[in-house]
Design an enzyme around this catalytic site. Structure first.
Site, PDB file in Angstrom:
ATOM      1  N   ARG A 262       0.836  -1.200   0.000  1.00  0.00           N
ATOM      2  CA  ARG A 262       0.000   0.000   0.000  1.00  0.00           C
ATOM      3  C   ARG A 262       0.872   1.252   0.000  1.00  0.00           C
ATOM      4  O   ARG A 262       1.794   1.364   0.796  1.00  0.00           O
ATOM      5  CB  ARG A 262      -0.915  -0.002   1.234  1.00  0.00           C
ATOM      6  CG  ARG A 262      -1.839  -1.210   1.204  1.00  0.00           C
ATOM      7  CD  ARG A 262      -2.859  -1.207   2.311  1.00  0.00           C
ATOM      8  NE  ARG A 262      -3.692  -2.408   2.191  1.00  0.00           N
ATOM      9  CZ  ARG A 262      -4.678  -2.721   2.998  1.00  0.00           C
ATOM     10  NH1 ARG A 262      -4.979  -1.917   4.009  1.00  0.00           N
ATOM     11  NH2 ARG A 262      -5.383  -3.821   2.818  1.00  0.00           N
ATOM     12  N   GLU A 349      -7.521  -1.098  15.129  1.00  0.00           N
ATOM     13  CA  GLU A 349      -8.061  -2.013  14.131  1.00  0.00           C
ATOM     14  C   GLU A 349      -7.064  -3.127  13.803  1.00  0.00           C
ATOM     15  O   GLU A 349      -5.897  -2.884  13.512  1.00  0.00           O
ATOM     16  CB  GLU A 349      -8.386  -1.252  12.853  1.00  0.00           C
ATOM     17  CG  GLU A 349      -8.928  -2.172  11.764  1.00  0.00           C
ATOM     18  CD  GLU A 349      -8.808  -1.574  10.354  1.00  0.00           C
ATOM     19  OE1 GLU A 349      -8.826  -0.344  10.236  1.00  0.00           O
ATOM     20  OE2 GLU A 349      -8.689  -2.375   9.403  1.00  0.00           O
ATOM     21  N   SER A 352     -10.923  -6.287   9.597  1.00  0.00           N
ATOM     22  CA  SER A 352     -12.059  -5.576   9.048  1.00  0.00           C
ATOM     23  C   SER A 352     -12.863  -6.581   8.236  1.00  0.00           C
ATOM     24  O   SER A 352     -12.363  -7.138   7.277  1.00  0.00           O
ATOM     25  CB  SER A 352     -11.545  -4.449   8.156  1.00  0.00           C
ATOM     26  OG  SER A 352     -12.516  -3.469   7.992  1.00  0.00           O
TER      27      SER A 352
END
Length: 425
Positions: A262, A349, A352
């Site tokens: 990413r 987090e 997800s």
RNA sequence: GGAAGAAUGGCCGAGCGGUUUAAGGCACUGGACUUGAAAUCCAGCGCAAGGGUAACUUUGCCGUGAGUUCGAAUCUCACUUCUUCCGCCA
């Protein structure tokens, strides 16, 4: 992708969904306008096409003289058709590009809200440890244990990369083995995937065109570019693109370990420390294909699967329902699993889990044939189970002891060659 | 890297300038027959976009994109993918 047919009959519903998500309505109004124009052009185009078809057909048994007589007249019609087709094509392209940028609509049971502050906690699992000594964060721990080297990685690749070393590498590998075996043990199908994919695959899952900047692009001269996958969701969901799945095989449950890449274009300066937000990380991902009726069950099963893993790893966590404003582009409902990080004193987090409805399958053309023989777009879902980096962080921080060592969760022992505690060298 | 061939509906497969409105078969759906099923018979059966309350109707779609033609699944060009063969390299 929202189907044009559905969209045309549900303008109000679409508008409501977009407002709930906090989207600007600019594109929405553009779409309305284009659809009207498109209708007009379609009408006149079809009339001309019909005329040409009829006239041509009438000529099929004609003499050469007759054909010669009509030729210039018919040629003229064709020219008109071609010019209208160009207009139509242009409108169609504009329309498609706009629709591809429209996000999925939230399900009715998604909490309303603007940002992550409005997310709804569903439940907490496990109780965070109370430490009676000064705790270290994972970077300090990793450094002292000699298992994490962030200085050398930045020398070589810049920020947001890392070296794992020695028993750190082993722990990473053990975690991967444990996670893969966990999913395989539930009967899911394992896939080892390509890391480079085409533009169309990124479009199908919803990364493109809107989030083009977040992907690493691999260019080759005189050829279509490749893109590094940001998650194995992309190749695994596209595994069945342009396919018709037999209904009796649904639900289809896959999992895949992959590296993920990413660009993190929009998050400069955020989470720059440690393993939390890297350009490259490893993740085990669950991806599922099913019918609408099966989707809620699959969703719940996926969430509980991820939670079970965290519980087995002895990591305190909570489950949160993302509100409308915090929902991902392709998702119509998302539960995040957040793990307790002692060094930050917050839940972060770690997984997800999302239900996409037919949003991805309409883009990727994934269908199934129902009992009546009709083709229907499949529902797709996915969820992390789990990312290796962040899980490593959570294990290190939650299991640290006063003497600086780290206890390894019991479920990983058998993959650690007998090692049960990480100690300083 | 070189050579040859192929790509048609959910699947198999015919068609290679104008009765194609894509034959035929399989699968599927409805019906008849049957106590029920199988078999048989009859009918239906693609996707997308327009118009219409609807029945219905129009247009586009034969790997993708251009082109030739009054007319293209059919001819030409480019591309993609697959198969077979040859060469080279892990």
């Amino acid at each position: 992708m929202i189907e044009l047919r559905v969209l045309r009959k549900n303008f109000e519903k679409l508008k409501k969904g977009l407002i709930e998500r906090g989207e600007k309505l600019e594109n929405f109004f553009k779409i309305l306008k284009i659809i009207e124009n498109r209708k007009k052009i379609t009408n006149s185009l079809q009339k001309l096409q019909q005329k040409l078809n009829e006239e041509s057909k009438a000529l099929s048994n004609s003499s050469i003289e007759e054909i010669d007589q009509r030729r210039s007249f018919l040629r003229n019609i064709r020219t008109n058709i071609q010019s209208l087709e160009t207009d139509f094509q242009h409108l169609e392209n504009t329309l498609t590009n706009l629709i591809l940028k429209i996000p999925n609509l939230p399900q009715d049971d998604v909490p309303l809200g603007e940002s992550e502050k409005n997310n709804l906690e569903i439940k907490q699992i496990g109780i965070p440890n109370k430490f009676n000594f000064k705790i270290l964060d994972h970077v300090e721990l990793g450094d002292k244990l000699g298992i994490l080297d962030l200085e050398r990685s930045s020398k070589i690749s810049g920020s947001r990369f890392a070296f794992l070393k020695g028993s750190g590498s082993l722990l990473n590998r053990a975690l991967m083995q444990y996670l893969c075996n966990f999913h395989a043990g539930h009967g899911d199908i394992e896939l080892t995937v390509p890391y480079l994919v085409k533009y169309s695959s990124m479009q199908a899952t919803g990364q493109f065109p809107k989030f083009f900047e977040d992907a690493f692009q691999i260019s080759i001269p005189n050829s279509e570019s490749y893109y590094l996958i940001p998650t194995s969701e992309v190749p695994v969901t596209n595994f069945h693109s342009n396919e018709i799945l037999p209904e009796k095989e649904l639900p289809l449950r896959y999992f895949s370990h992959s590296h993920c890449f990413r660009a993190e274009a929009g998050s400069a300066g955020r989470d720059t420390r440690g393993l939390i937000r890297q350009h490259q990380f490893e993740k085990v991902e669950m991806v599922r294909f099913c019918t609408e009726q099966q989707s809620e069950f699959e969703f719940a099963e996926m969430v509980s699967r991820a939670s079970k893993i965290l519980t087995e790893l002895n990591l305190p966590h909570r489950i949160v329902s993302l509100c409308t404003g915090d929902l991902g582009f392709s998702s119509q409902k998302t539960y995040d699993l957040e793990v307790w990080l002692p060094s930050q004193g917050i839940y972060r987090e770690i997984s997800s889990c999302s239900i996409f409805g037919t949003f991805q399958s309409l883009r990727a053309k994934i269908k199934y044939r129902d009992a009546k023989g009709y083709l229907k777009p499949a529902f797709t879902l996915n969820g992390s189970g789990l990312p290796l980096g962040r899980t490593l962080v959570a294990i290190l921080e939650n299991n640290q002891q006063i003497n600086g060592t780290v206890k390894i969760p019991k479920v990983l022992w058998k993959y650690m060659n007998g090692l049960k505690v990480l100690t300083r060298p």
